[in-house]
Design a protein around this motif. Structure first.
Motif, PDB file in Angstrom:
ATOM      1  N   LEU A 155       0.812  -1.218   0.000  1.00 34.93           N
ATOM      2  CA  LEU A 155       0.000   0.000   0.000  1.00 34.93           C
ATOM      3  C   LEU A 155       0.844   1.265   0.000  1.00 34.93           C
ATOM      4  O   LEU A 155       0.629   2.171  -0.809  1.00 34.93           O
ATOM      5  N   VAL A 156       1.810   1.346   0.882  1.00 34.38           N
ATOM      6  CA  VAL A 156       2.637   2.555   0.996  1.00 34.38           C
ATOM      7  C   VAL A 156       3.420   2.833  -0.291  1.00 34.38           C
ATOM      8  O   VAL A 156       3.480   3.982  -0.729  1.00 34.38           O
ATOM      9  N   PRO A 157       3.991   1.825  -0.957  1.00 34.48           N
ATOM     10  CA  PRO A 157       4.641   2.123  -2.239  1.00 34.48           C
ATOM     11  C   PRO A 157       3.681   2.700  -3.281  1.00 34.48           C
ATOM     12  O   PRO A 157       4.052   3.594  -4.045  1.00 34.48           O
ATOM     13  N   LYS A 158       2.440   2.223  -3.306  1.00 37.34           N
ATOM     14  CA  LYS A 158       1.443   2.773  -4.239  1.00 37.34           C
ATOM     15  C   LYS A 158       1.144   4.231  -3.906  1.00 37.34           C
ATOM     16  O   LYS A 158       1.051   5.076  -4.801  1.00 37.34           O
ATOM     17  N   ILE A 159       0.964   4.517  -2.623  1.00 39.29           N
ATOM     18  CA  ILE A 159       0.717   5.895  -2.207  1.00 39.29           C
ATOM     19  C   ILE A 159       1.938   6.746  -2.538  1.00 39.29           C
ATOM     20  O   ILE A 159       1.812   7.868  -3.029  1.00 39.29           O
ATOM     21  N   GLY A 160       3.133   6.204  -2.307  1.00 40.54           N
ATOM     22  CA  GLY A 160       4.363   6.920  -2.618  1.00 40.54           C
ATOM     23  C   GLY A 160       4.462   7.279  -4.091  1.00 40.54           C
ATOM     24  O   GLY A 160       4.859   8.399  -4.444  1.00 40.54           O
ATOM     25  N   ASN A 161       4.093   6.362  -4.955  1.00 45.14           N
ATOM     26  CA  ASN A 161       4.102   6.645  -6.397  1.00 45.14           C
ATOM     27  C   ASN A 161       3.114   7.745  -6.750  1.00 45.14           C
ATOM     28  O   ASN A 161       3.407   8.607  -7.586  1.00 45.14           O
ATOM     29  N   ALA A 162       1.947   7.730  -6.125  1.00 46.05           N
ATOM     30  CA  ALA A 162       0.949   8.781  -6.387  1.00 46.05           C
ATOM     31  C   ALA A 162       1.453  10.133  -5.905  1.00 46.05           C
ATOM     32  O   ALA A 162       1.228  11.159  -6.556  1.00 46.05           O
ATOM     33  N   ILE A 163       2.153  10.147  -4.784  1.00 44.05           N
ATOM     34  CA  ILE A 163       2.707  11.398  -4.247  1.00 44.05           C
ATOM     35  C   ILE A 163       3.762  11.956  -5.200  1.00 44.05           C
ATOM     36  O   ILE A 163       3.775  13.150  -5.494  1.00 44.05           O
ATOM     37  N   ASP A 197       4.006  11.451  -8.384  1.00 47.26           N
ATOM     38  CA  ASP A 197       3.375  11.870  -9.633  1.00 47.26           C
ATOM     39  C   ASP A 197       2.633  13.201  -9.511  1.00 47.26           C
ATOM     40  O   ASP A 197       2.532  13.949 -10.475  1.00 47.26           O
ATOM     41  N   THR A 198       2.079  13.505  -8.317  1.00 39.96           N
ATOM     42  CA  THR A 198       1.224  14.687  -8.187  1.00 39.96           C
ATOM     43  C   THR A 198       1.794  15.806  -7.321  1.00 39.96           C
ATOM     44  O   THR A 198       1.338  16.933  -7.410  1.00 39.96           O
ATOM     45  N   ILE A 199       2.741  15.520  -6.453  1.00 40.88           N
ATOM     46  CA  ILE A 199       3.312  16.472  -5.490  1.00 40.88           C
ATOM     47  C   ILE A 199       2.187  17.249  -4.788  1.00 40.88           C
ATOM     48  O   ILE A 199       1.964  18.430  -5.024  1.00 40.88           O
ATOM     49  N   PRO A 200       1.447  16.574  -3.901  1.00 38.30           N
ATOM     50  CA  PRO A 200       0.275  17.187  -3.265  1.00 38.30           C
ATOM     51  C   PRO A 200       0.632  18.175  -2.164  1.00 38.30           C
ATOM     52  O   PRO A 200       1.693  18.096  -1.545  1.00 38.30           O
ATOM     53  N   ASP A 201      -0.299  19.121  -1.923  1.00 41.53           N
ATOM     54  CA  ASP A 201      -0.186  20.019  -0.773  1.00 41.53           C
ATOM     55  C   ASP A 201      -0.689  19.327   0.490  1.00 41.53           C
ATOM     56  O   ASP A 201      -0.206  19.586   1.591  1.00 41.53           O
ATOM     57  N   VAL A 202      -1.703  18.456   0.312  1.00 40.34           N
ATOM     58  CA  VAL A 202      -2.291  17.680   1.400  1.00 40.34           C
ATOM     59  C   VAL A 202      -2.594  16.289   0.848  1.00 40.34           C
ATOM     60  O   VAL A 202      -3.015  16.149  -0.296  1.00 40.34           O
ATOM     61  N   ILE A 203      -2.393  15.275   1.666  1.00 34.77           N
ATOM     62  CA  ILE A 203      -2.709  13.904   1.279  1.00 34.77           C
ATOM     63  C   ILE A 203      -3.966  13.481   2.023  1.00 34.77           C
ATOM     64  O   ILE A 203      -4.014  13.564   3.252  1.00 34.77           O
ATOM     65  N   PHE A 204      -4.995  13.060   1.293  1.00 35.45           N
ATOM     66  CA  PHE A 204      -6.241  12.595   1.891  1.00 35.45           C
ATOM     67  C   PHE A 204      -6.326  11.082   1.726  1.00 35.45           C
ATOM     68  O   PHE A 204      -6.204  10.571   0.619  1.00 35.45           O
ATOM     69  N   LEU A 205      -6.545  10.379   2.835  1.00 33.36           N
ATOM     70  CA  LEU A 205      -6.730   8.927   2.811  1.00 33.36           C
ATOM     71  C   LEU A 205      -8.132   8.606   3.305  1.00 33.36           C
ATOM     72  O   LEU A 205      -8.540   9.059   4.366  1.00 33.36           O
ATOM     73  N   LYS A 212       6.197  12.648   3.953  1.00 28.01           N
ATOM     74  CA  LYS A 212       6.748  13.563   4.944  1.00 28.01           C
ATOM     75  C   LYS A 212       6.727  15.024   4.512  1.00 28.01           C
ATOM     76  O   LYS A 212       6.976  15.909   5.309  1.00 28.01           O
ATOM     77  N   ASP A 213       6.410  15.295   3.244  1.00 28.07           N
ATOM     78  CA  ASP A 213       6.454  16.665   2.752  1.00 28.07           C
ATOM     79  C   ASP A 213       5.090  17.347   2.698  1.00 28.07           C
ATOM     80  O   ASP A 213       5.004  18.515   2.334  1.00 28.07           O
ATOM     81  N   ALA A 214       4.043  16.619   3.054  1.00 24.58           N
ATOM     82  CA  ALA A 214       2.690  17.188   3.050  1.00 24.58           C
ATOM     83  C   ALA A 214       1.902  16.588   4.209  1.00 24.58           C
ATOM     84  O   ALA A 214       2.103  15.424   4.554  1.00 24.58           O
ATOM     85  N   PRO A 215       1.019  17.377   4.817  1.00 25.28           N
ATOM     86  CA  PRO A 215       0.190  16.811   5.885  1.00 25.28           C
ATOM     87  C   PRO A 215      -0.750  15.732   5.328  1.00 25.28           C
ATOM     88  O   PRO A 215      -1.178  15.804   4.185  1.00 25.28           O
ATOM     89  N   THR A 216      -1.027  14.746   6.162  1.00 26.84           N
ATOM     90  CA  THR A 216      -1.920  13.656   5.769  1.00 26.84           C
ATOM     91  C   THR A 216      -3.202  13.746   6.581  1.00 26.84           C
ATOM     92  O   THR A 216      -3.154  13.841   7.808  1.00 26.84           O
TER      93      THR A 216
END
Length: 122
Positions: free
Chosen positions: A36-44, A46-54, A78-82
Motif C-alpha cells: 500500500l505505501v509504495p502505491k501511495i508513494g508513487n501517487a505522491i 506523480d502529483t506532489i500534493p499540498d495535502v494527502i487525503f486517505l 513527509k512533505d505534506a500533511p496527511t
C-alpha cells in the motif's frame, strides 16, 4: 490483489477456510509496508500534493489497520500533511495518549502523532 494476480485465488480459498485463517491470509498479502505505501508513494511523486487525503480505512478493517498505514507512511509522506478519514472517535489525553476508537467502540492503544482537525475550527 488483482494487479498481483491473486484476487481470484483468494476468493476460491475464502469459501473453504475459517474466518480467522482468511484474516491471517489477507493481513499477510495486504501488508501496508510492501504493497500500500509504495502505491501511495508513487501517487505522491506523480502529483506532489499540498495535502494527502486517505479514505476507505474503515472498509478494509481488520485486514489493514490504520496504525500500520500511518506508521509505514511516515517516511513516504513527509512533505505534506496527511488527513485520514476514519469512522471513529479520536481521543488524546496525557494519561493514555492518542487513540482512534474504531466505530466508536474498538479502542486502539497505538501511538499516534496526530491531532483532530475539528479541534481547529477549519
Amino acid at each position: 490483489m488483482q494487479e498481483r494476480g491473486i484476487f481470484e485465488e483468494i476468493l476460491k480459498i475464502e469459501e473453504t477456510i475459517e474466518k480467522s485463517e482468511i484474516l491471517e491470509l489477507l493481513q499477510g498479502v495486504l501488508d501496508p509496508q510492501q504493497h500500500l505505501v509504495p502505491k501511495i508513494g508513487n501517487a505522491i511523486i506523480d502529483t506532489i500534493p499540498d495535502v494527502i487525503f486517505l479514505s476507505g480505512v474503515g472498509e478494509v478493517f481488520p485486514y489493514i489497520r490504520s496504525y500500520n498505514i500511518l506508521n509505514n507512511l511516515q517516511s513516504t509522506a513527509k512533505d505534506a500533511p496527511t488527513v485520514l478519514f476514519f469512522p471513529s472517535s479520536y481521543t488524546n489525553t496525557i494519561a493514555t495518549g492518542a487513540s482512534l476508537d474504531l466505530f466508536g467502540s474498538l479502542h486502539d492503544d497505538k501511538y499516534y502523532r496526530t491531532f483532530n482537525i475539528l479541534d481547529y475550527g477549519l
